[in-house]
Scaffold this motif. Structure first.
Motif, PDB file in Angstrom:
ATOM      1  N   ALA A  22       3.737  28.200 -35.276  1.00 24.21           N
ATOM      2  CA  ALA A  22       3.055  26.884 -34.876  1.00 24.21           C
ATOM      3  C   ALA A  22       4.194  25.976 -34.943  1.00 24.21           C
ATOM      4  N   GLU A  23       3.470  24.756 -33.978  1.00 23.14           N
ATOM      5  CA  GLU A  23       4.594  23.285 -33.862  1.00 23.14           C
ATOM      6  C   GLU A  23       4.412  21.817 -34.885  1.00 23.14           C
ATOM      7  N   ILE A  24       4.899  21.892 -35.554  1.00 21.99           N
ATOM      8  CA  ILE A  24       4.144  20.447 -36.921  1.00 21.99           C
ATOM      9  C   ILE A  24       4.578  19.167 -35.443  1.00 21.99           C
ATOM     10  N   THR A  25       3.287  18.685 -35.202  1.00 23.08           N
ATOM     11  CA  THR A  25       3.732  17.203 -34.139  1.00 23.08           C
ATOM     12  C   THR A  25       4.009  16.437 -34.921  1.00 23.08           C
ATOM     13  N   ASP A  26       3.704  16.373 -36.307  1.00 26.93           N
ATOM     14  CA  ASP A  26       2.954  15.475 -37.077  1.00 26.93           C
ATOM     15  C   ASP A  26       2.992  15.470 -38.942  1.00 26.93           C
ATOM     16  N   GLU A  27       4.989  15.379 -39.532  1.00 21.79           N
ATOM     17  CA  GLU A  27       4.795  16.128 -40.003  1.00 21.79           C
ATOM     18  C   GLU A  27       4.027  14.822 -41.451  1.00 21.79           C
ATOM     19  N   GLY A  28       4.147  13.579 -40.991  1.00 24.77           N
ATOM     20  CA  GLY A  28       3.776  12.852 -42.238  1.00 24.77           C
ATOM     21  C   GLY A  28       1.975  13.507 -42.623  1.00 24.77           C
ATOM     22  N   ALA A  29       1.690  13.598 -41.208  1.00 23.29           N
ATOM     23  CA  ALA A  29      -0.166  14.241 -41.556  1.00 23.29           C
ATOM     24  C   ALA A  29      -0.922  15.484 -42.123  1.00 23.29           C
ATOM     25  N   LEU A  30       0.486  16.237 -41.518  1.00 25.31           N
ATOM     26  CA  LEU A  30       0.222  17.464 -42.342  1.00 25.31           C
ATOM     27  C   LEU A  30       0.633  17.423 -43.728  1.00 25.31           C
ATOM     28  N   LYS A  31       1.557  16.933 -44.447  1.00 19.91           N
ATOM     29  CA  LYS A  31       1.990  16.592 -45.570  1.00 19.91           C
ATOM     30  C   LYS A  31       1.180  15.822 -45.779  1.00 19.91           C
ATOM     31  N   ALA A  32       0.245  14.751 -45.713  1.00 15.01           N
ATOM     32  CA  ALA A  32      -0.600  14.021 -47.033  1.00 15.01           C
ATOM     33  C   ALA A  32      -1.935  14.997 -46.525  1.00 15.01           C
ATOM     34  N   ALA A  33      -2.262  15.361 -46.163  1.00 15.72           N
ATOM     35  CA  ALA A  33      -3.432  16.595 -45.254  1.00 15.72           C
ATOM     36  C   ALA A  33      -2.857  18.676 -46.389  1.00 15.72           C
ATOM     37  N   ALA A  34      -1.344  18.460 -46.848  1.00 12.51           N
ATOM     38  CA  ALA A  34      -1.796  19.596 -47.429  1.00 12.51           C
ATOM     39  C   ALA A  34      -1.731  19.084 -48.891  1.00 12.51           C
ATOM     40  N   LEU A  35      -0.941  17.610 -48.981  1.00  9.72           N
ATOM     41  CA  LEU A  35      -1.348  17.290 -50.558  1.00  9.72           C
ATOM     42  C   LEU A  35      -2.869  16.873 -51.045  1.00  9.72           C
ATOM     43  N   GLU A  36      -3.438  16.736 -49.911  1.00 10.54           N
ATOM     44  CA  GLU A  36      -5.311  17.172 -50.604  1.00 10.54           C
ATOM     45  C   GLU A  36      -5.655  17.980 -50.689  1.00 10.54           C
ATOM     46  N   GLN A  37      -5.381  19.005 -50.355  1.00 14.75           N
ATOM     47  CA  GLN A  37      -6.260  20.081 -49.934  1.00 14.75           C
ATOM     48  C   GLN A  37      -5.527  20.711 -51.208  1.00 14.75           C
ATOM     49  N   VAL A  38      -4.068  20.320 -51.787  1.00 17.27           N
ATOM     50  CA  VAL A  38      -3.413  20.782 -52.804  1.00 17.27           C
ATOM     51  C   VAL A  38      -4.913  20.191 -54.302  1.00 17.27           C
ATOM     52  N   ALA A  39      -4.811  18.902 -53.782  1.00 14.85           N
ATOM     53  CA  ALA A  39      -5.403  17.747 -55.082  1.00 14.85           C
ATOM     54  C   ALA A  39      -6.893  18.501 -55.277  1.00 14.85           C
ATOM     55  N   ALA A  56       0.695  21.000 -59.237  1.00 12.63           N
ATOM     56  CA  ALA A  56       2.292  19.800 -59.834  1.00 12.63           C
ATOM     57  C   ALA A  56       3.386  20.643 -58.729  1.00 12.63           C
ATOM     58  N   GLN A  57       3.510  22.205 -58.898  1.00 11.54           N
ATOM     59  CA  GLN A  57       4.008  22.955 -58.532  1.00 11.54           C
ATOM     60  C   GLN A  57       4.201  22.697 -56.758  1.00 11.54           C
ATOM     61  N   SER A  58       2.773  23.277 -56.328  1.00  8.34           N
ATOM     62  CA  SER A  58       2.708  23.409 -54.916  1.00  8.34           C
ATOM     63  C   SER A  58       2.752  21.515 -54.399  1.00  8.34           C
ATOM     64  N   ALA A  59       2.928  20.177 -55.154  1.00 11.62           N
ATOM     65  CA  ALA A  59       2.912  19.348 -55.173  1.00 11.62           C
ATOM     66  C   ALA A  59       4.455  18.625 -54.310  1.00 11.62           C
ATOM     67  N   GLU A  60       5.405  19.481 -55.287  1.00 13.39           N
ATOM     68  CA  GLU A  60       6.604  19.571 -55.474  1.00 13.39           C
ATOM     69  C   GLU A  60       7.230  19.668 -54.574  1.00 13.39           C
ATOM     70  N   ALA A  61       6.465  21.432 -53.977  1.00 16.10           N
ATOM     71  CA  ALA A  61       6.882  21.699 -53.069  1.00 16.10           C
ATOM     72  C   ALA A  61       6.401  21.063 -51.506  1.00 16.10           C
ATOM     73  N   ILE A  62       5.661  20.953 -51.533  1.00 15.01           N
ATOM     74  CA  ILE A  62       5.482  19.614 -49.732  1.00 15.01           C
ATOM     75  C   ILE A  62       6.270  19.436 -50.204  1.00 15.01           C
ATOM     76  N   GLU A  63       6.329  18.236 -50.724  1.00 17.17           N
ATOM     77  CA  GLU A  63       7.824  16.966 -50.839  1.00 17.17           C
ATOM     78  C   GLU A  63       8.469  17.097 -50.077  1.00 17.17           C
ATOM     79  N   VAL A  64       9.494  19.054 -51.103  1.00 21.13           N
ATOM     80  CA  VAL A  64      10.328  19.224 -50.811  1.00 21.13           C
ATOM     81  C   VAL A  64      10.731  19.414 -49.167  1.00 21.13           C
TER      82      VAL A  64
END
Length: 112
Positions: A23-40, A51-59
């Motif tokens: 998959a080509e990530i075309t908007d990393e910020g949007a993907l990151k925000a959506a993943a953090l919302e999914q984890v929450a 917390a571990q998942s959110a940290e991994a997404i940030e890294v």
């Protein structure tokens, strides 16, 4: 309908499916925000896993895509099949769409 093995006993058949997607990530910020919302909102994660998942997404935001993989959705509507086990991961890859090496992975666009 069950299958019969060579001993005459009814037993289920297990099939390993291997699927590789690039998959080509075309908007990393949007993907990151959506993943953090999914984890929450993931009711199956405890606070430490969340917390571990959110940290991994940030890294490494490229790992965010793994939070949207749902193997149950792939097989959920298939009659006569029950998901027995699933594992998946996401990883960065070197991909050159112009390279002949990747031709087998090309997705054909349909002309409409």
């Amino acid at each position: 309908m069950t299958s019969t093995d060579t001993t005459g006993q009814d037993s289920p058949r297990y099939v390993r499916l291997s699927i590789e997607l690039i998959a080509e990530i075309t908007d990393e910020g949007a993907l990151k925000a959506a993943a953090l919302e999914q984890v929450a909102g993931d009711e199956y994660l405890d606070d430490e896993e969340r917390a571990q998942s959110a940290e991994a997404i940030e890294v490494d935001p490229s790992g965010s895509l793994a939070h949207f993989i749902d193997p149950v959705a792939l097989l959920g509507d298939v009659p006569g099949v029950e998901l027995a086990s699933a594992t998946w991961e996401s990883a960065k890859t070197d991909f050159d769409p112009e390279s002949d090496e990747w031709d087998e992975y090309a997705v054909e666009e349909s002309a409409e």
